[in-house]
Design an enzyme around this catalytic site. Structure first.
Site, PDB file in Angstrom:
ATOM      1  N   GLU A  17       0.831  -1.203   0.000  1.00 23.47           N
ATOM      2  CA  GLU A  17       0.000   0.000   0.000  1.00 23.47           C
ATOM      3  C   GLU A  17       0.865   1.253   0.000  1.00 23.47           C
ATOM      4  OE1 GLU A  17      -3.161   0.143  -0.432  1.00 23.47           O
ATOM      5  OE2 GLU A  17      -3.648  -1.979  -0.198  1.00 23.47           O
ATOM      6  N   ASP A  26      -5.722   6.171  -7.154  1.00 28.72           N
ATOM      7  CA  ASP A  26      -5.089   4.872  -7.352  1.00 28.72           C
ATOM      8  C   ASP A  26      -5.146   4.453  -8.820  1.00 28.72           C
ATOM      9  OD1 ASP A  26      -7.654   3.926  -7.853  1.00 28.72           O
ATOM     10  OD2 ASP A  26      -7.802   2.725  -6.027  1.00 28.72           O
TER      11      ASP A  26
END
Length: 222
Positions: A17, A26
């Site tokens: 992450e 993202d």
């Protein structure tokens, strides 16, 4: 039964992450912040320009992980959860953190414990495209999933083999951002990584992973 994700599972989440204190989009355009957090922050949706502190990122990670750990232990999502060990449930927590609860349910539906391990590798696409980062993450989760749980961590050195070496490699990859193959073999690259980590932590850099090195790694990744 463990009541929280273990250090190796949390290390996978942190490694893949990453942590960004300014909001970003993202790979599929979802606004994200901290350690992959896409929910609200203090009642506000993540959006362009939002910033948070490291302390807030840690707090969000803790609550997000707890939510997905609960899913990995819930037979509505993981029918065989009660038959799984903490490595298996921790690996599935990382998977759910990344892929969501519905994909966790789909992954585990009508599959044996062994079949789930192989199916993990199929979830390496975003927007229909295979991503190398997702491929690496699924492999790390699968390695943890297949690693047996032992009560005590053994002292490991060059030449050793086995599942505890795999856990060591996962933790080193997260702690000092290495890309060791999680191959259960304590070779020269793993030894060098141990030495570098020991030097960073002010420990004797002998390349042997004993109690002090394990304690530091588990604390850093826990």
């Amino acid at each position: 039964m463990a009541d929280a994700i273990n250090a190796a599972g949390l290390a996978i989440i942190k490694k893949y992450e990453g942590c960004k204190l300014t909001a970003y989009q993202d790979s599929v355009g979802v606004w994200t912040i901290g350690y992959g957090h896409t929910g609200k922050v203090d009642g506000k949706s993540v959006c362009k320009g939002m910033t948070i502190t490291q302390s807030k990122a840690n707090s969000l990670l803790e609550s997000d992980v707890a939510k997905f750990w609960a899913c990995a232990n819930n037979t509505s999502y993981v029918p065989l959860a009660k038959s799984m060990n903490e490595n298996q449930r921790s690996a599935l927590t990382s998977f759910a953190f990344n892929c969501g609860q519905s994909n966790l349910k789909t992954l585990c539906k009508d599959r044996t414990i062994a079949e789930i391990a192989e199916a993990l590798l199929l979830y390496n696409k975003a927007g229909g495209k295979v991503l190398s980062g997702l491929t690496s993450r699924r492999k790390a989760e699968r390695e943890l999933y297949l690693t047996e749980v032992t009560k005590d961590m053994e002292t490991l050195r060059k030449g050793d083999k086995g599942q505890q070496v795999a856990v060591l490699q996962i933790l080193l990859n997260a702690a000092i951002q290495r890309n060791l193959d999680v191959d259960e073999k304590f070779g020269a690259k793993t030894q060098t990584a141990v030495e570098d980590y020991q030097t960073e932590k002010g420990l004797d850099s002998d390349g042997i992973c004993g109690p002090l090195t394990w304690a530091a790694l588990l604390a850093d990744c826990g």
